[in-house]
Design a protein around this motif. Sequence first.
Motif, PDB file in Angstrom:
ATOM      1  N   ALA A 217      66.077 -53.543  55.800  1.00  0.00           N
ATOM      2  CA  ALA A 217      65.263 -53.770  56.995  1.00  0.00           C
ATOM      3  C   ALA A 217      65.691 -52.740  58.031  1.00  0.00           C
ATOM      4  O   ALA A 217      66.875 -52.680  58.395  1.00  0.00           O
ATOM      5  N   LEU A 218      64.755 -51.921  58.487  1.00  0.00           N
ATOM      6  CA  LEU A 218      65.073 -50.769  59.333  1.00  0.00           C
ATOM      7  C   LEU A 218      64.205 -50.753  60.578  1.00  0.00           C
ATOM      8  O   LEU A 218      63.035 -51.168  60.542  1.00  0.00           O
ATOM      9  N   PRO A 219      64.740 -50.227  61.697  1.00  0.00           N
ATOM     10  CA  PRO A 219      63.858 -49.952  62.834  1.00  0.00           C
ATOM     11  C   PRO A 219      62.802 -48.933  62.417  1.00  0.00           C
ATOM     12  O   PRO A 219      63.080 -48.021  61.619  1.00  0.00           O
ATOM     13  N   ALA A 220      61.598 -49.080  62.931  1.00  0.00           N
ATOM     14  CA  ALA A 220      60.483 -48.234  62.481  1.00  0.00           C
ATOM     15  C   ALA A 220      60.775 -46.744  62.657  1.00  0.00           C
ATOM     16  O   ALA A 220      60.305 -45.917  61.870  1.00  0.00           O
TER      17      ALA A 220
ATOM     18  N   MET B 117      66.349 -58.319  66.185  1.00  0.00           N
ATOM     19  CA  MET B 117      67.392 -57.356  66.553  1.00  0.00           C
ATOM     20  C   MET B 117      67.147 -56.005  65.883  1.00  0.00           C
ATOM     21  O   MET B 117      67.330 -54.950  66.497  1.00  0.00           O
ATOM     22  N   VAL B 118      66.742 -56.047  64.616  1.00  0.00           N
ATOM     23  CA  VAL B 118      66.442 -54.791  63.911  1.00  0.00           C
ATOM     24  C   VAL B 118      65.247 -54.106  64.562  1.00  0.00           C
ATOM     25  O   VAL B 118      65.262 -52.900  64.809  1.00  0.00           O
ATOM     26  N   ALA B 119      64.197 -54.873  64.857  1.00  0.00           N
ATOM     27  CA  ALA B 119      63.007 -54.293  65.479  1.00  0.00           C
ATOM     28  C   ALA B 119      63.322 -53.661  66.825  1.00  0.00           C
ATOM     29  O   ALA B 119      62.684 -52.672  67.219  1.00  0.00           O
ATOM     30  N   CYS B 120      64.315 -54.234  67.533  1.00  0.00           N
ATOM     31  CA  CYS B 120      64.713 -53.675  68.837  1.00  0.00           C
ATOM     32  C   CYS B 120      65.601 -52.442  68.692  1.00  0.00           C
ATOM     33  O   CYS B 120      65.972 -51.833  69.702  1.00  0.00           O
TER      34      CYS B 120
ATOM     35  N   THR C 187      56.881 -60.098  59.671  1.00  0.00           N
ATOM     36  CA  THR C 187      56.684 -58.787  60.282  1.00  0.00           C
ATOM     37  C   THR C 187      56.723 -58.869  61.799  1.00  0.00           C
ATOM     38  O   THR C 187      56.345 -59.880  62.396  1.00  0.00           O
ATOM     39  N   LEU C 188      57.207 -57.795  62.386  1.00  0.00           N
ATOM     40  CA  LEU C 188      57.225 -57.615  63.834  1.00  0.00           C
ATOM     41  C   LEU C 188      56.944 -56.147  64.115  1.00  0.00           C
ATOM     42  O   LEU C 188      57.298 -55.283  63.301  1.00  0.00           O
TER      43      LEU C 188
ATOM     44  N   TYR D 257      60.330 -52.478  56.140  1.00  0.00           N
ATOM     45  CA  TYR D 257      61.153 -52.872  54.997  1.00  0.00           C
ATOM     46  C   TYR D 257      61.005 -51.834  53.902  1.00  0.00           C
ATOM     47  O   TYR D 257      59.883 -51.382  53.614  1.00  0.00           O
ATOM     48  N   ARG D 258      62.115 -51.474  53.293  1.00  0.00           N
ATOM     49  CA  ARG D 258      62.088 -50.510  52.203  1.00  0.00           C
ATOM     50  C   ARG D 258      62.913 -51.040  51.030  1.00  0.00           C
ATOM     51  O   ARG D 258      64.001 -51.594  51.226  1.00  0.00           O
ATOM     52  N   HIS D 259      62.378 -50.863  49.815  1.00  0.00           N
ATOM     53  CA  HIS D 259      63.123 -51.252  48.632  1.00  0.00           C
ATOM     54  C   HIS D 259      64.382 -50.397  48.516  1.00  0.00           C
ATOM     55  O   HIS D 259      64.401 -49.225  48.920  1.00  0.00           O
TER      56      HIS D 259
END
Length: 296
Positions: free
Chosen positions: A168-171, A232-235, A250-251, A256-258
């Motif tokens: 799970a990564l920030p965009a 927190m990840v999205a921020c 989703t936010l 999300y990446r495999h």
Amino acid sequence: MELRHLRYFVAVAEELSFTRAAARLRMAQPPLSQQIAKLEAEIGIRLLDRTSRSVQLTPAGSALLDEARRLLARADEVRRVAQNVGTDRGGALRIGCVASGFSGVLLHLLPGFRTHHPEVLPLVYEMEAAPQCHALIRGDIDIGFSRVSQQIPGVRVIPILSEPLMAALPAGHPLAERRRVPLVRLAGEAFVMFPRNAAPDAFDTITSACAAAGFSPDIAYEASNDHALISMVACGLGISIVPESTSNMTLPGIVYRHLARPAPTTSMAIALPAADPAPQALQMLRLAQDSYAGRA
């Protein structure tokens, strides 16, 4: 203390006006004021500061408000269960579930369960793994969905589903451009994770996967649930490793990446009381085993 007094108090506390609260409760204002005064006298402390122009909660009133809401919600639940049993509808199934289960197994199982067992009322509570086990032993819930892999005294654990872990990564993260992320590329990143005492199996699965990749995760933030974690990840506060089912949540600002193959996996399990599980819980177990046959 009577439940109606708590309902009166919650109405006044939320409206911060006796006039509006009385209208909401469809009663006259003077009796409402008398009932609140009676509640304060019974408790022995002032709950509201009143002037001719305003109503404000005291610190004691603020503390009572949260508890009163919980008690009233629980009372409503008890009423619903009693009505369900009293009308021969088969009672209730009290379900504890980790947040990722809401976007995964429960998302798939509950509609089918309600179709096959319309007489059963599902009551669902979000709980992490450790509180679920305690609740099962106390008899507070009938069945749990969590990422527990070991047998626990007083609890029967049945794995039902294995799923891959994802990043799970920030965009805006550089790795968000990749289709698959090698786990070793997350070394040195700030991680957002659950505390181990709340979700020991999930914590150990992630840290073991990182260790196999040659690093230990730098845990910068701890989250109390999945919603807090992905927020927190999205921020941009850090990255995380999550079950594939979490990617249904989703936010804006999160991707999300495999993970690169062979990706580590995590298991979702059903937990039941070791002795005398509820018939409704066994019905849910059978449905889950049929739905996920061969995927544990």
